[in-house]
Design a protein around this motif. Structure first.
Motif, PDB file in Angstrom:
ATOM      1  N   PRO A  53       0.808  -1.227   0.000  1.00  0.00           N
ATOM      2  CA  PRO A  53       0.000   0.000   0.000  1.00  0.00           C
ATOM      3  C   PRO A  53       0.843   1.279   0.000  1.00  0.00           C
ATOM      4  O   PRO A  53       0.458   2.267  -0.621  1.00  0.00           O
ATOM      5  CB  PRO A  53      -0.824  -0.125   1.287  1.00  0.00           C
ATOM      6  CG  PRO A  53      -0.905  -1.593   1.542  1.00  0.00           C
ATOM      7  CD  PRO A  53       0.408  -2.149   1.082  1.00  0.00           C
ATOM      8  N   ASN A  54       1.971   1.253   0.674  1.00  0.00           N
ATOM      9  CA  ASN A  54       2.835   2.443   0.690  1.00  0.00           C
ATOM     10  C   ASN A  54       3.423   2.718  -0.685  1.00  0.00           C
ATOM     11  O   ASN A  54       3.533   3.871  -1.118  1.00  0.00           O
ATOM     12  CB  ASN A  54       3.957   2.260   1.713  1.00  0.00           C
ATOM     13  CG  ASN A  54       3.434   2.207   3.132  1.00  0.00           C
ATOM     14  OD1 ASN A  54       2.481   2.904   3.486  1.00  0.00           O
ATOM     15  ND2 ASN A  54       4.042   1.366   3.962  1.00  0.00           N
ATOM     16  N   ARG A 101       0.647   4.155  -2.879  1.00  0.00           N
ATOM     17  CA  ARG A 101       0.417   5.560  -2.536  1.00  0.00           C
ATOM     18  C   ARG A 101       1.501   6.444  -3.127  1.00  0.00           C
ATOM     19  O   ARG A 101       1.224   7.525  -3.676  1.00  0.00           O
ATOM     20  CB  ARG A 101       0.372   5.723  -1.016  1.00  0.00           C
ATOM     21  CG  ARG A 101      -0.081   7.084  -0.537  1.00  0.00           C
ATOM     22  CD  ARG A 101      -0.168   7.112   0.988  1.00  0.00           C
ATOM     23  NE  ARG A 101      -0.839   8.307   1.461  1.00  0.00           N
ATOM     24  CZ  ARG A 101      -0.246   9.477   1.616  1.00  0.00           C
ATOM     25  NH1 ARG A 101       1.055   9.599   1.335  1.00  0.00           N
ATOM     26  NH2 ARG A 101      -0.928  10.518   2.037  1.00  0.00           N
ATOM     27  N   ASP A 102       2.751   6.003  -3.028  1.00  0.00           N
ATOM     28  CA  ASP A 102       3.870   6.776  -3.566  1.00  0.00           C
ATOM     29  C   ASP A 102       3.779   6.895  -5.081  1.00  0.00           C
ATOM     30  O   ASP A 102       4.049   7.966  -5.654  1.00  0.00           O
ATOM     31  CB  ASP A 102       5.187   6.105  -3.153  1.00  0.00           C
ATOM     32  CG  ASP A 102       6.396   6.945  -3.509  1.00  0.00           C
ATOM     33  OD1 ASP A 102       6.378   8.169  -3.236  1.00  0.00           O
ATOM     34  OD2 ASP A 102       7.372   6.392  -4.054  1.00  0.00           O
ATOM     35  N   ASN A 118       1.000   6.764  -6.926  1.00  0.00           N
ATOM     36  CA  ASN A 118      -0.087   7.690  -7.239  1.00  0.00           C
ATOM     37  C   ASN A 118       0.362   9.138  -7.070  1.00  0.00           C
ATOM     38  O   ASN A 118       0.039  10.009  -7.888  1.00  0.00           O
ATOM     39  CB  ASN A 118      -1.288   7.412  -6.339  1.00  0.00           C
ATOM     40  CG  ASN A 118      -1.983   6.109  -6.679  1.00  0.00           C
ATOM     41  OD1 ASN A 118      -1.768   5.525  -7.737  1.00  0.00           O
ATOM     42  ND2 ASN A 118      -2.809   5.622  -5.774  1.00  0.00           N
ATOM     43  N   ARG A 119       1.090   9.388  -6.004  1.00  0.00           N
ATOM     44  CA  ARG A 119       1.570  10.756  -5.753  1.00  0.00           C
ATOM     45  C   ARG A 119       2.471  11.229  -6.896  1.00  0.00           C
ATOM     46  O   ARG A 119       2.342  12.372  -7.369  1.00  0.00           O
ATOM     47  CB  ARG A 119       2.328  10.802  -4.428  1.00  0.00           C
ATOM     48  CG  ARG A 119       2.917  12.168  -4.076  1.00  0.00           C
ATOM     49  CD  ARG A 119       3.641  12.137  -2.746  1.00  0.00           C
ATOM     50  NE  ARG A 119       4.699  11.146  -2.723  1.00  0.00           N
ATOM     51  CZ  ARG A 119       5.896  11.317  -3.282  1.00  0.00           C
ATOM     52  NH1 ARG A 119       6.173  12.448  -3.917  1.00  0.00           N
ATOM     53  NH2 ARG A 119       6.809  10.373  -3.209  1.00  0.00           N
ATOM     54  N   LEU A 158      -5.803  -0.496   1.227  1.00  0.00           N
ATOM     55  CA  LEU A 158      -5.951   0.634   0.302  1.00  0.00           C
ATOM     56  C   LEU A 158      -7.394   1.133   0.265  1.00  0.00           C
ATOM     57  O   LEU A 158      -7.647   2.337   0.304  1.00  0.00           O
ATOM     58  CB  LEU A 158      -5.502   0.217  -1.099  1.00  0.00           C
ATOM     59  CG  LEU A 158      -3.989   0.085  -1.311  1.00  0.00           C
ATOM     60  CD1 LEU A 158      -3.694  -0.591  -2.644  1.00  0.00           C
ATOM     61  CD2 LEU A 158      -3.314   1.454  -1.261  1.00  0.00           C
ATOM     62  N   ASN A 215      -8.264   2.890   3.613  1.00  0.00           N
ATOM     63  CA  ASN A 215      -7.595   4.188   3.720  1.00  0.00           C
ATOM     64  C   ASN A 215      -8.237   5.224   2.806  1.00  0.00           C
ATOM     65  O   ASN A 215      -8.373   6.395   3.173  1.00  0.00           O
ATOM     66  CB  ASN A 215      -6.109   4.047   3.394  1.00  0.00           C
ATOM     67  CG  ASN A 215      -5.332   3.350   4.490  1.00  0.00           C
ATOM     68  OD1 ASN A 215      -5.788   3.282   5.635  1.00  0.00           O
ATOM     69  ND2 ASN A 215      -4.166   2.812   4.165  1.00  0.00           N
ATOM     70  N   GLY A 216      -8.654   4.776   1.628  1.00  0.00           N
ATOM     71  CA  GLY A 216      -9.347   5.692   0.731  1.00  0.00           C
ATOM     72  C   GLY A 216     -10.675   6.151   1.308  1.00  0.00           C
ATOM     73  O   GLY A 216     -11.020   7.333   1.245  1.00  0.00           O
ATOM     74  N   ASP A 244      -8.004   9.366   2.680  1.00  0.00           N
ATOM     75  CA  ASP A 244      -6.706   9.546   2.038  1.00  0.00           C
ATOM     76  C   ASP A 244      -6.909   9.670   0.531  1.00  0.00           C
ATOM     77  O   ASP A 244      -7.169   8.683  -0.152  1.00  0.00           O
ATOM     78  CB  ASP A 244      -5.793   8.359   2.356  1.00  0.00           C
ATOM     79  CG  ASP A 244      -4.355   8.582   1.880  1.00  0.00           C
ATOM     80  OD1 ASP A 244      -4.132   9.479   1.044  1.00  0.00           O
ATOM     81  OD2 ASP A 244      -3.463   7.859   2.364  1.00  0.00           O
ATOM     82  N   LEU A 278      -4.889  10.120  -1.814  1.00  0.00           N
ATOM     83  CA  LEU A 278      -3.857   9.555  -2.672  1.00  0.00           C
ATOM     84  C   LEU A 278      -4.081   8.066  -2.951  1.00  0.00           C
ATOM     85  O   LEU A 278      -3.376   7.476  -3.774  1.00  0.00           O
ATOM     86  CB  LEU A 278      -2.468   9.746  -2.035  1.00  0.00           C
ATOM     87  CG  LEU A 278      -1.893  11.165  -2.111  1.00  0.00           C
ATOM     88  CD1 LEU A 278      -0.547  11.233  -1.398  1.00  0.00           C
ATOM     89  CD2 LEU A 278      -1.739  11.619  -3.565  1.00  0.00           C
ATOM     90  N   VAL A 279      -5.068   7.474  -2.284  1.00  0.00           N
ATOM     91  CA  VAL A 279      -5.377   6.057  -2.540  1.00  0.00           C
ATOM     92  C   VAL A 279      -6.878   5.808  -2.660  1.00  0.00           C
ATOM     93  O   VAL A 279      -7.315   4.658  -2.577  1.00  0.00           O
ATOM     94  CB  VAL A 279      -4.785   5.145  -1.437  1.00  0.00           C
ATOM     95  CG1 VAL A 279      -3.275   5.161  -1.477  1.00  0.00           C
ATOM     96  CG2 VAL A 279      -5.299   5.526  -0.064  1.00  0.00           C
TER      97      VAL A 279
END
Length: 406
Positions: free
Chosen positions: A263-264, A267-268, A270-271, A306, A309-310, A314, A316-317
């Protein structure tokens, strides 16, 4: 001893009784008995008593370890979680009124993880995998469906749409790999043009997996399909994702962001895609799907995290997710010819269906699949996710609760 009435009247009743007392048994054939009243006394034997062994539950009750309580009928409501966030909605294809080819497919848009919390606004979507060259390595039960069209990708796409009801098509430009046929990006683009003319459903455009060639292939295909809102598959940190982002924004497409069950990392990625200029509403995440029995628990972990968190906010996810459910066909238990495991014709779709259902329960919106039987089944199951469930009531009249004593 057998008594026959042909012996005559000389054998009277007393003689017959004596014979019975001596031998203990008599069989009588062809005898006729007449009389005004017949009374037969048969002594009854005592009933057979079967010793009863107390059940484990009875023993526990007798020893005072547990007690049995009657449970009244209960009204029960599922636990509804309210989330502050949402999942973005992504559209594929465009209506003809907006310059598209007509068919439009949408995924995402959820505000809850489970259907009992809130029905999904869009049902999960299945996209059929096809290839730009024959694939002899596909399992035989799948090849049998497409062996008559594997030489022509356009006919392959038509068969998926007309015979198997495909909502979308995923074209894999395998032959562009330098180690296979090394076809040029322009050749891939020409095939893409032909495919757009052959069917009217939206497309997922894939390359060969070569990190140097894929950005060029996706850029060329994006140009010839301008405005059709395809999904470019895929952008990841191992290739020139900026070129893919530029092509998506210039030619009006979406991008599949692929990461490896982290997931990290998702997220990275997507950013970085957003920083490169990609509209976040054009991103579909692919956290990687492992097949049933081959690490699927890692995919479950990544996808649920994910999605939650969305929904928690969040941004970004909070994108829809895609699953390469086709990977299930790579599991040896699915394709290997082993009579002890049952016919492959059943095992293959079951492996793909089970993998797909698992991913669906984790929040996946888009499924890339191969087997027509599996596709049909998963689509039917997916429809229930966008329908409102009926009232849920737990009736416990016929049940008991076993309550452990402290």
């Amino acid at each position: 001893m057998i008594y026959n009435d042909k012996l005559g009247d000389s054998m009277n009743l007393n003689a017959l009784i004596k014979i019975i007392e001596k031998v203990g048994k008599i069989e009588i054939e062809n005898i006729y008995i007449t009389g005004d009243e017949i009374i037969i006394n048969i002594p009854s034997s005592p009933p057979v008593v079967i010793p009863q062994t107390p059940s484990i539950k009875e023993k526990l009750v007798e020893e005072g370890i547990i007690e049995i309580k009657e449970v009244p009928e209960l009204d029960w409501e599922p636990p509804i979680e309210k989330y502050p966030g949402y999942i973005r909605e992504v559209q594929f294809g465009k209506p003809k009124s907006e310059g598209g080819r007509g068919k439009v497919v949408k995924i995402g848009g959820q505000r809850a993880l489970y259907r009992f919390e809130e029905p999904q606004p869009n049902p999960p979507v299945v996209t059929f995998d096809i290839f730009d060259m024959p694939m002899p390595g596909l399992p035989k039960p799948i090849r049998l469906f497409f062996q008559d069209v594997m030489e022509d990708p356009c006919e392959w796409a038509k068969k998926c749409v007309k015979e198997f009801g495909a909502d979308m098509i995923t074209i894999h430009h395998i032959s562009t790999d330098p180690k296979i046929k090394d076809k040029s990006p322009r050749e891939a683009a020409k095939l893409m043009e032909d495919l757009l003319q052959a069917v009217d459903v939206p497309f997922v455009i894939g390359g060969s997996g070569n990190p140097q060639k894929d950005p060029l292939v996706l850029e060329a295909c994006a140009e010839v399909s301008e405005g059709d809102r395809c999904l470019l598959a895929s952008a990841n940190l191992e290739l020139d994702y900026k070129k893919i982002v530029d092509a998506a924004m210039k030619y009006d497409h979406n991008v599949l962001a692929w990461s490896i069950m982290d997931p990290n990392m998702a997220r990275d990625l997507n950013r970085k895609l957003i920083e490169a200029g990609l509209d976040p509403n054009r991103i579909v995440m692919d956290p990687t799907t492992c097949a049933l029995g081959y690490g699927i628990e890692f995919s479950i972990n990544a996808m649920v995290r994910l999605r939650l968190n969305g929904l928690k906010g969040d941004e970004l996810v909070n994108m829809p997710m895609s699953s390469g459910t086709t990977n299930a066909n790579g599991a040896r238990e699915a394709w290997m010819n082993n009579p002890e495991w049952g016919p492959r014709e059943y095992r293959l779709p079951l492996w793909e269906i089970t993998t797909g259902i698992t991913m669906m329960m984790c929040g996946v919106d888009l499924f890339m699949m191969l087997n027509p039987i599996a596709v049909k089944t998963l689509k039917e199951i997916g429809k229930t996710l966008s329908t409102k469930p009926g009232e849920v009531k737990l009736n416990t009249n016929n049940y008991e609760w076993i309550v452990a004593k402290a």
